[in-house]
Design a protein around this motif. Structure first.
Motif, mmCIF file in Angstrom:
data_model
loop_
_atom_site.group_PDB
_atom_site.id
_atom_site.type_symbol
_atom_site.label_atom_id
_atom_site.label_comp_id
_atom_site.label_asym_id
_atom_site.label_seq_id
_atom_site.Cartn_x
_atom_site.Cartn_y
_atom_site.Cartn_z
ATOM 1 N N CYS B 140 9.798 -3.832 -5.868
ATOM 2 C CA CYS B 140 9.353 -2.443 -5.752
ATOM 3 C C CYS B 140 8.544 -2.353 -4.472
ATOM 4 O O CYS B 140 7.694 -3.203 -4.230
ATOM 5 N N ARG B 141 8.804 -1.355 -3.646
ATOM 6 C CA ARG B 141 8.072 -1.223 -2.389
ATOM 7 C C ARG B 141 6.960 -0.177 -2.466
ATOM 8 O O ARG B 141 6.191 -0.055 -1.518
ATOM 9 N N CYS B 142 6.937 0.598 -3.540
ATOM 10 C CA CYS B 142 5.973 1.712 -3.597
ATOM 11 C C CYS B 142 4.675 1.371 -4.319
ATOM 12 O O CYS B 142 3.601 1.692 -3.838
ATOM 13 N N THR B 143 4.780 0.786 -5.491
ATOM 14 C CA THR B 143 3.635 0.807 -6.411
ATOM 15 C C THR B 143 2.628 -0.312 -6.209
ATOM 16 O O THR B 143 1.494 -0.199 -6.651
ATOM 17 N N GLY B 144 3.060 -1.428 -5.611
ATOM 18 C CA GLY B 144 2.172 -2.586 -5.576
ATOM 19 C C GLY B 144 2.153 -3.334 -6.897
ATOM 20 O O GLY B 144 1.310 -4.206 -7.104
ATOM 21 N N TYR B 145 3.059 -2.992 -7.801
ATOM 22 C CA TYR B 145 3.330 -3.712 -9.052
ATOM 23 C C TYR B 145 2.273 -3.557 -10.147
ATOM 24 O O TYR B 145 2.586 -3.667 -11.333
ATOM 25 N N ALA B 146 1.007 -3.322 -9.778
ATOM 26 C CA ALA B 146 -0.060 -3.368 -10.793
ATOM 27 C C ALA B 146 0.187 -2.358 -11.908
ATOM 28 O O ALA B 146 0.046 -2.667 -13.094
ATOM 29 N N SER B 147 0.545 -1.130 -11.530
ATOM 30 C CA SER B 147 0.732 -0.087 -12.536
ATOM 31 C C SER B 147 1.921 -0.413 -13.441
ATOM 32 O O SER B 147 1.936 -0.007 -14.607
ATOM 33 N N ILE B 148 2.890 -1.136 -12.929
ATOM 34 C CA ILE B 148 4.052 -1.514 -13.752
ATOM 35 C C ILE B 148 3.615 -2.516 -14.822
ATOM 36 O O ILE B 148 3.990 -2.402 -15.991
#
Lengths: 790, 160
Positions: B140-148
């Motif tokens: 994922c290039r948008c979220t920075g993964y943390a929220s996922i």
């Protein structure tokens, strides 16, 4: 994992809340149709034939065998698209298909439209092209030498120099003379690319005399202009629709060959034509981060005040102009928006090389000098025995001031963002041990470029709000590239109209249906389109309130607009009442930046912005002294957002910016060998996965900008900037060696450690900055504070 | 699998519905889903097995549909993003993604959701390391993964 602190409370109902995006459901359910998901009846599929030479003359092109192939509808070459284009007025240097010479591996030469992609690809292989190879230029140093055969372009020069700039504000020589300590450093920042998850895609139709293009573009308005130029058609006959967008980060900001090709092929065949790039092609299309070599010299007083700074940059631009003239100036423009530099000299050059063209990537032209500047200040602090945070604080700009290069600073939370990350991370009391380090850095970014890309006096953002039988539609050319601009605009309007953001239908990114917004670049949409939406929404609110006040026989001030009601009436009843009274309910808003936000010298167009955001970061990491491997532990980030329109969306942009900054700080690099891109795939081009990403703690500081919509400022780009130098500084903190080059990889750390072990300077990075014949310096008097309040 | 000319007859069950399709033997499942069945919720980011954007569930197991050929899936049950829920309801994973802001441009989202659903169905209370492991093939290039990660944890608590 992440903590968001909102600092101001207010009586706003929806602005500032943590709400889902207005477009979430369609995306979550797989219903949102991105460009490649769209399928028009009787569509043809296009493939581009691209050069496999980095630099060569095109001697002949024979398309006859391709044309004869079954299933092929049309083949076009540069002869069919003779008019050049480019994003900036000064860089009209691209043919959609090159027929005289190719300038990088991946430069398109021909395009085929066929019944399916497979046939189009097979037909491309039948096109015979005769090339005469020319010397390929692959580095800044090489590009600065006189070319052995011919320059890459004939419109610039001398040789392969694209653009140069040289400016001086205040008396720099005097400033150095008055300094008690002077330091020089050299840095290099390797190029990298956007890597959007969605590959670029475009579909065109030509019906009657009307051309329509759906494209994964960030800037439909600029594509619109480029199409009008290339096809010599009135803009009124062209419609560009920015389809739902699978990630931009700057990479979909230029008009592109595949967009021109599908339009031409739709005209030739009379059928819809679609082109979706392969992942490999996305690497060639590029327009990403410029590799930049930097030299900086700074003089400070005994107490650590900056007296003078001289900054030199050299940018590797790749094969075309793109945004390059602006990129070059951006490497020198925003040093002054964080630090008070009383005398400042900037010299920059951008060269052409035979590599995929560079352009704007998140932070456009500023992450590179920010990395250099922050590390340079760390080194000065170390030399004069001052804490690096204290050195910065002594030089911070103040709110409502002017910089030496005439940029207008308004709201400025630089002290507050520093306080947040320093306190939360315990940076000042960190325990020092080999292999563990913390680094601190700050930055600033624009809330939209103060000037448009082409000269005009029109508004930068326009918005129409229509209320029809109770339904609210908001029309604005702004393009939601995933950053959440539709959500921002809906929220701004919902606040005024007493509704919920999902009550507003947003029609955006369409040059026919919506008035112009210049595009999703330079972090401009919240500030500029947000102000246009606010104006239109206020006007609509007034119309509704007036109608209700008249019916209720009260004053408009007594009519409350909140929670789906206007006074005693439901929104729908109020809208019907107003429509009975005045007919069509349509209001307008537009925004243009104030005229006085920058200077009036040559090249002053780059840097001015109606407001600047501020960010600070602390990175905590372990660096292995035996392998050079870095384990990121945590990043603290504070961002001066002005006011958060939607906290959930802002948090997402902050975390996304931190992620992208970390990924390029530690692994991303667009590398070439013998003219070939070394890793044009998502496996070989390394970027962060879930595994590498550390914990992030986010703090939002709300300074409530006087001119931002509800006080809001940008967040899309700023939070990336301090992360990269913070990592570099933390590596130094851990191992006592400097890596003055991005990306900071284990091999570079090991070389620095090795140098130190052998008694040399514990450093890895460029040793020399080339001798460049910059133009004579334009001397600009510093801003005259007596002529303006700030 | 029978064949007609250069095409093969493929019986495929997608989201609980059977299809009889005539496909090129080298067509990928991704292409069959998007082009033959017009289920465009499954996205593509590289078509080389590198990005995780095209993840679907094959008999409940997340697989990269761009690397799967017809001969490998005869008789299998395929679940795409269109089949995660019935009707207009959101699956708990989708709801959690929405609430946590775990999507921005949305292009990696279908693959991310399917990988998460597969994880939570076998392990409703995964540790952070288990979530990272299960989703590490999805970029994922948008979220920075943390929220996922937060969304998957939250959805797991709801599903458990």
């Amino acid at each position: 994992m992440t903590n968001v602190v909102n600092e101001t409370s207010s009586d706003l109902r929806v602005v500032g809340k943590s709400l889902p995006r207005v477009d979430a459901v369609g995306k979550l359910k797989g219903l949102t149709a991105y460009t490649d998901d769209m399928e028009l009846p009787n569509t043809l599929y296009c493939k581009l034939l691209r050069s496999h030479h980095p630099h060569a003359r095109v001697l002949s092109i024979d398309t006859s065998a391709a044309l004869a192939m079954e299933g092929v509808a049309a083949v076009i070459t540069g002869d069919d698209l003779p008019i050049k284009y480019g994003i900036m007025p000064t860089s009209q240097d691209e043919h959609a298909l090159e027929n005289e010479k190719v300038r990088f591996v991946g430069d398109p030469v021909a395009a085929v439209a066929a019944v399916d992609e497979e046939t189009a690809l097979a037909a491309c292989k039948l096109i015979k092209i005769e090339y005469e190879p020319l010397e390929a230029i692959e580095s800044i140093e090489h590009a600065l030498l006189p070319p052995s055969d011919e320059p890459i372009h004939d419109y610039a020069g001398p040789g392969n120099i694209h653009r140069m700039g040289a400016l001086e504000f205040g008396d720099v020589d005097q400033g150095f003379e008055n300094s008690s300590h002077i330091r020089e450093d050299i840095f290099f920042y390797e190029g990298n690319t956007h890597l959007p998850m969605e590959q670029h895609s475009a579909i065109a139709t030509f019906v009657g005399d009307k051309l329509t293009l759906w494209s994964s573009t960030q800037n439909p308005h600029y594509v619109h202009r480029a199409l009008a130029r290339v096809f010599d058609m009135p803009m009124g006959h062209i419609r560009v629709v920015a389809a739902p967008h699978g990630g931009g980060f700057g990479g979909k900001s230029d008009p592109f060959s595949h967009e021109m090709a599908v339009c031409k092929l739709a005209m030739v065949t009379g059928r819809p034509v679609k082109c979706t790039l392969t992942r490999e092609e996305v690497f060639y299309v590029h327009r990403g981060r410029h590799p930049v070599l930097m030299w900086v010299r700074t003089g400070v007083s005994e107490d650590g005040k900056i007296m003078a700074m001289h900054f030199r940059t050299a940018l590797d631009g790749g094969a075309y102009g793109s945004y390059g003239p602006a990129s070059m100036l951006y490497t020198g423009a925003l040093q002054t928006t964080t630090y008070n530099i009383p005398a400042y000299r900037f010299e920059g050059v951008r060269v052409f090389t035979n590599k995929a063209p560079c352009g704007p990537k998140r932070g456009h032209g500023t992450p590179q000098p920010r990395f250099a500047l922050e590390l340079h200040l760390d080194k000065i602090a170390q030399e004069i025995g001052l804490d690096p945070v204290e050195l910065r604080r002594r030089n911070y700009v103040k709110p409502y001031t002017r910089t030496v290069n005439h940029l207008r600073i308004t709201s400025c939370g630089i002290e507050e963002v520093t306080d947040r990350v320093i306190e939360a991370s315990g940076f000042l009391n960190r325990k020092r041990r080999l292999g563990h380090g913390m680094g601190f850095a700050i930055s600033s970014y624009m809330c939209g470029a103060g000037l448009p890309i082409y000269w005009n006096k029109l508004p930068h953002s326009e918005c129409i709000i229509q209320v029809n039988r109770g339904g609210v539609s908001l029309y604005c050319g702004a393009t939601d590239i995933g950053q959440g601009s539709d959500t921002v605009l809906a929220t701004v309007a919902a606040e005024q109209l007493g509704l919920w953001p999902t009550d507003i239908r947003v029609v955006s990114g369409d040059t026919d249906l919506a008035p112009v917004d210049l595009g999703s670049y330079s972090s401009r949409v919240t500030f500029m389109a947000g102000n246009a939406a606010l104006q239109a929404a206020r006007e609509m609110r007034d119309i509704l309130v007036d109608a209700v006040a008249e019916k209720m026989e009260c004053s408009p001030q007594e009519v409350m607009v909140a929670d789906g009601k206007v006074g005693e009436l439901t929104f729908e009843e109020a809208a019907t009442l107003a429509q009975e009274k005045v007919g069509v309910l349509s209001t307008r808003g537009s925004y243009a930046p104030p005229p006085n936000i920058g200077g009036r010298y040559k090249a002053s167009g780059v840097g001015p912005s109606p407001a600047y955001s501020y960010s600070a970061a602390v990175a905590d990491l372990d660096a292995d002294p035996y392998s050079g491997e870095i384990q990121l532990n945590k990043v603290w980030i504070a961002h001066d957002i002005g006011r958060s329109i939607n906290s959930l969306a802002v948090k997402g942009q902050v975390e996304g910016g931190v992620y992208m900054g970390l990924s390029e700080a530690m692994m991303e690099a667009q590398l070439y060998r013998h003219g070939l891109h070394k890793q044009p795939s998502m496996l070989d081009y390394k970027s962060f996965t879930f595994f590498e990403m550390p914990e992030v703690e986010t703090f939002l500081v709300e300074t409530v900008d006087l001119e931002g919509p509800y006080g809001a400022k940008e967040v899309g780009q700023g939070p990336l900037l301090p992360v990269i130098p913070a990592v570099a500084s933390a590596v130094h903190d851990a191992l006592d060696v400097w890596v003055d080059e991005v990306p900071i990889t284990p091999d570079k750390i090991m070389r620095a450690l090795d140098a130190k072990a052998k008694g040399r300077e514990g450093r890895y990075g460029p040793k020399n900055f080339p001798k460049i014949s910059y133009p004579s310096i334009v001397k600009v008097p510093p801003f005259d504070a007596s002529s303006s309040p700030f | 699998m029978g064949s007609i000319g250069s095409r093969e007859v493929l019986e495929l069950s997608v989201n609980g519905r059977s299809h009889e399709l005539l496909v090129k033997p080298y067509a990928t499942l991704l292409e069959i889903l998007r082009e033959d069945l017009r289920l465009t919720g499954t996205k593509h980011g590289c078509e080389a097995g590198e990005c995780g954007t095209c993840v679907v569930l094959i008999d409940g197991v997340p697989q990269l549909s761009c690397l799967v050929l017809p001969g490998q899936i005869e008789g299998s049950e395929i679940t795409t993003i269109e089949g995660v829920t019935n009707g207009s309801e959101l699956h708990p994973v989708q709801q959690a993604f929405m609430d946590h802001g775990a999507l921005q441009c949305g292009y990696c989202t279908p693959g991310m959701i399917l990988s998460s659903v597969a994880l939570l169905e076998s392990n409703p209370v995964p540790s952070r390391e288990e979530i990272k492991e299960a989703l590490s093939g999805n970029l994922c290039r948008c979220t920075g993964y943390a929220s996922i990660i937060e969304a998957v944890e939250d959805a797991g608590r709801f599903m458990a």
